[in-house]
Each structure stands twice: as C-alpha cells, then as structure tokens.
Design an enzyme around this catalytic site. Sequence first.
Site, short mmCIF file in Angstrom:
data_model
loop_
_atom_site.label_atom_id
_atom_site.label_comp_id
_atom_site.label_asym_id
_atom_site.label_seq_id
_atom_site.Cartn_x
_atom_site.Cartn_y
_atom_site.Cartn_z
N LYS A 282 -10.94 -1.25 -1.86
CA LYS A 282 -10.71 -2.16 -0.53
C LYS A 282 -11.70 -1.87 0.29
O LYS A 282 -12.44 -0.58 0.50
CB LYS A 282 -9.23 -1.67 0.19
CG LYS A 282 -8.27 -1.73 -0.71
CD LYS A 282 -6.84 -0.89 -0.16
CE LYS A 282 -5.85 -1.02 -0.97
NZ LYS A 282 -4.65 -0.06 -0.32
N THR B 151 1.34 10.43 2.93
CA THR B 151 0.34 11.38 2.08
C THR B 151 -0.79 11.78 2.95
O THR B 151 -1.28 12.71 2.50
CB THR B 151 -0.05 10.87 0.68
OG1 THR B 151 -0.30 9.55 1.03
CG2 THR B 151 1.24 10.96 -0.37
N GLU C 48 -0.03 -3.28 4.64
CA GLU C 48 -0.95 -2.38 4.80
C GLU C 48 -1.25 -1.63 6.09
O GLU C 48 -0.87 -2.38 7.03
CB GLU C 48 -2.29 -3.12 4.37
CG GLU C 48 -2.87 -2.88 3.22
CD GLU C 48 -3.55 -1.54 3.08
OE1 GLU C 48 -3.88 -1.26 1.88
OE2 GLU C 48 -3.78 -0.85 3.92
N ASP C 49 -1.65 -0.69 5.87
CA ASP C 49 -1.92 0.28 7.16
C ASP C 49 -3.15 0.44 7.46
O ASP C 49 -3.75 0.86 8.75
CB ASP C 49 -1.05 1.72 7.27
CG ASP C 49 -1.98 2.70 6.26
OD1 ASP C 49 -2.32 2.24 5.14
OD2 ASP C 49 -2.04 3.83 6.70
N ASN D 180 -3.14 9.06 -7.71
CA ASN D 180 -1.84 9.85 -8.04
C ASN D 180 -0.50 9.10 -7.59
O ASN D 180 0.56 9.48 -7.54
CB ASN D 180 -1.93 11.10 -6.98
CG ASN D 180 -2.92 12.15 -7.30
OD1 ASN D 180 -2.93 12.65 -8.25
ND2 ASN D 180 -4.18 12.47 -6.33
N ASP E 236 0.96 -1.36 0.01
CA ASP E 236 0.02 0.11 0.16
C ASP E 236 1.09 1.39 0.02
O ASP E 236 2.06 0.90 0.30
CB ASP E 236 -0.96 -0.15 1.15
CG ASP E 236 -1.68 1.16 1.65
OD1 ASP E 236 -2.45 1.49 0.46
OD2 ASP E 236 -1.48 1.88 2.60
N LEU E 237 0.33 2.27 -0.30
CA LEU E 237 1.40 3.72 -0.67
C LEU E 237 0.96 4.36 0.66
O LEU E 237 1.93 4.69 1.64
CB LEU E 237 0.96 4.28 -1.70
CG LEU E 237 1.86 5.74 -2.00
CD1 LEU E 237 3.26 5.19 -1.99
CD2 LEU E 237 1.26 6.33 -3.30
N ASP E 238 0.07 5.14 0.87
CA ASP E 238 -0.05 5.98 2.06
C ASP E 238 -0.25 5.34 3.42
O ASP E 238 -1.11 4.52 3.57
CB ASP E 238 -1.61 6.58 1.68
CG ASP E 238 -1.73 7.66 2.91
OD1 ASP E 238 -0.91 8.14 3.62
OD2 ASP E 238 -2.96 8.07 3.08
N LYS F 153 -8.68 7.28 5.46
CA LYS F 153 -7.19 6.62 5.21
C LYS F 153 -7.85 5.12 4.26
O LYS F 153 -8.45 4.74 4.83
CB LYS F 153 -6.62 6.49 6.41
CG LYS F 153 -5.96 7.47 7.06
CD LYS F 153 -5.16 6.88 7.99
CE LYS F 153 -4.29 8.34 8.57
NZ LYS F 153 -3.49 8.30 9.66
N GLY F 154 -7.17 5.20 3.17
CA GLY F 154 -7.39 4.04 2.44
C GLY F 154 -8.73 3.99 1.75
O GLY F 154 -8.92 3.06 0.90
N ARG G 41 -11.35 8.51 -3.66
CA ARG G 41 -11.66 9.92 -3.50
C ARG G 41 -12.99 10.41 -3.53
O ARG G 41 -13.39 11.09 -2.66
CB ARG G 41 -10.74 10.46 -4.71
CG ARG G 41 -10.96 12.12 -4.83
CD ARG G 41 -10.22 12.60 -5.99
NE ARG G 41 -8.97 12.07 -6.32
CZ ARG G 41 -8.41 11.98 -7.47
NH1 ARG G 41 -9.07 12.96 -8.52
NH2 ARG G 41 -7.41 11.48 -7.75
N SER H 290 -2.35 0.39 -4.27
CA SER H 290 -2.86 1.81 -3.81
C SER H 290 -4.24 1.93 -4.15
O SER H 290 -4.46 1.88 -5.54
CB SER H 290 -1.78 2.73 -3.92
OG SER H 290 -2.50 4.10 -3.63
N ALA H 291 -5.08 2.68 -3.41
CA ALA H 291 -6.27 3.30 -4.11
C ALA H 291 -6.16 4.60 -4.53
O ALA H 291 -7.12 5.32 -5.24
CB ALA H 291 -7.21 3.40 -2.80
N SER H 292 -4.92 5.07 -4.55
CA SER H 292 -4.48 6.44 -5.09
C SER H 292 -4.64 6.57 -6.62
O SER H 292 -3.69 5.75 -7.23
CB SER H 292 -3.52 7.20 -4.24
OG SER H 292 -3.18 8.47 -5.04
P1 B16 Z 1 -6.49 10.08 -4.62
P2 B16 Z 1 -3.52 4.31 0.05
C1 B16 Z 1 -5.32 5.89 -0.54
O1 B16 Z 1 -4.14 5.64 -0.52
C2 B16 Z 1 -5.43 7.11 0.75
O2 B16 Z 1 -5.30 6.42 2.00
C3 B16 Z 1 -6.90 7.74 0.76
O3 B16 Z 1 -6.82 8.81 1.85
C4 B16 Z 1 -7.16 8.55 -0.63
O4 B16 Z 1 -8.42 9.19 -0.55
C5 B16 Z 1 -7.11 7.38 -1.65
O5 B16 Z 1 -5.69 7.02 -1.69
C6 B16 Z 1 -7.26 8.12 -2.98
O6 B16 Z 1 -6.19 8.98 -3.21
O7 B16 Z 1 -7.52 11.18 -4.28
O8 B16 Z 1 -5.06 10.23 -4.64
O9 B16 Z 1 -6.90 9.15 -5.78
O10 B16 Z 1 -3.58 4.28 1.43
O11 B16 Z 1 -4.61 3.25 -0.91
O12 B16 Z 1 -2.24 4.14 -0.88
MG MG Z 2 -2.93 3.26 3.33
#
Ligand code: B16
Ligand code: MG
Length: 215
Positions: free
Chosen positions: A145, A17, A169-170, A118, A9-11, A45-46, A49, A114-116
């Site tokens: 997730k 982040t 994972e956190d 970015n 996982d990233l964040d 968290k996790g 968006r 990661s869910a991000s």
């Molecule tokens: P974005 P992860 C997640 O990252 C963040 O924990 C979560 O707070 C955020 O809303 C989500 O990514 C989406 O991010 O807006 O950049 O697409 O923990 O899955 O690495």
């Molecule tokens: Mg995370």
Amino acid sequence: MKFKAAIFDLDGVIVDTAKYHYLAWKRLAASYGFDFTEKDNERLKGVSRMASLEILLSIGNITLSEEEKISAAEKKNAWYLEYITKMTSDEILPGALNYLKVLKDNNILISLGSASKNAPLIIKRLGLEEYFDAIVDGYSVQKVKPDPEVFLVAAQRLNMKAEDCVVFEDAPAGIEAAIAANMQCVGIGDNEILSKADIVIPGLYAAEERVGIGQ
Ligand code: B16
Ligand code: MG
C-alpha cells in the site's frame, strides 16, 4: 453505502497489533543502543516489515548490510511472534466481531487485505477464521500500500468487481490504495488524517449504523 463485498485491513481495524510491533521494534532499537518512541512507531503503521526496518535504522543512524538487515527483521519478527502467539479473542477491537457477523448474515463476502505476513496466524488466534472468505496477506502481493494490489487480489479471490467492494482501513496509505483500486472506502480513526476516505468512523462499533450492511 452499497456493496457486495467487504475488505478489512487487520492492524488498527480488527485488532491493535501496533502495540506489539512497537515492543518488538523497541527491543531491536535498544539492541543497537537507541530509543524508539511511540511517535516513531506511528510511521510504521501499514508499512511492510522491511520498509519499517529501513525507517527504524534511519532514525538510529544505523547502516547495515543486506544480510544484516534480513537477520535484524527476523529477530524483530521472532520477538513479535512471542507477543502475538499469546493473543486471544479478547483483543478483537470493539464492534468488529458483531459487524463481521452482521455482514455474514447478509451474505456479504469478506476478505482480509493486510500487509502483514503474520495475518493468518493472528486471525486464527482471534478465532475469526470462519468469517473470512479470503485472506490476502503480506505473502500474497508484490507491492505494498498505497499500491492497490492487495485489494485487487482480494476482489479477485472473492470473484467481485472493484466497484462492488468496500475497504475498511486505518492508514492513509491504505485509503489511497483503496481509491487507486477504484473501491469505496471507510476510514477507521481520525477524520483529518483519513480525509480522503468516503466516510470516516471511529471504529467498527459504529459501522452498522454509519456504513450499513451493503444494501
Ligand atoms: P509483518 P496491516 C501491517 O498490518 C502493520 O500495520 C505494520 O505495522 C506492519 O509492519 C506490517 O503489517 C507488516 O507486518 O511484520 O507481520 O509482516 O495494517 O496492513 O494489517
Ligand atoms: Mg492498518
């Protein structure tokens, strides 16, 4: 722990982040005239968006049309990008770089899960691209997730069986996703919150000693 591939996982695992997400969400809440606290931010968290936006709007008791929601999420992301484009490798969490190196030296395949949306930009800003054999981000999956899709896609891209993968994972939803994917999982953070993980460590700085390197 025996594994041939590691999925991160990233964040909260490789970089924090969450603090930047928080600043951007807080700015959005302020534009609607309400305060968004750090405790509120824990709930995001996790979370994806759009799902994060829904939580924020419910806290502020704000009703928006679908179109307004899309533009609010875009506004938040533009603010978030202002912060993350300034990130450097100094922000990699303690022990993460060393553990990635150790895994690479031992021929363990590595993916991001990661869910991000970015995530690729952040990995680039941190200078970690060369360590990842695959990057699965918020654009690569349909379901978030605790659905296991993000980790199953990562295993597929690495050409690995689920049982040969370990997930780091956190977030509790991420641990559930790893279990549903039939993968081993290492929780990063609090023992009580992440009690469903196979093992919980405080950060990746403890991984080499506590998790091992795959043999
Ligand atoms: P974005 P992860 C997640 O990252 C963040 O924990 C979560 O707070 C955020 O809303 C989500 O990514 C989406 O991010 O807006 O950049 O697409 O923990 O899955 O690495
Ligand atoms: Mg995370």
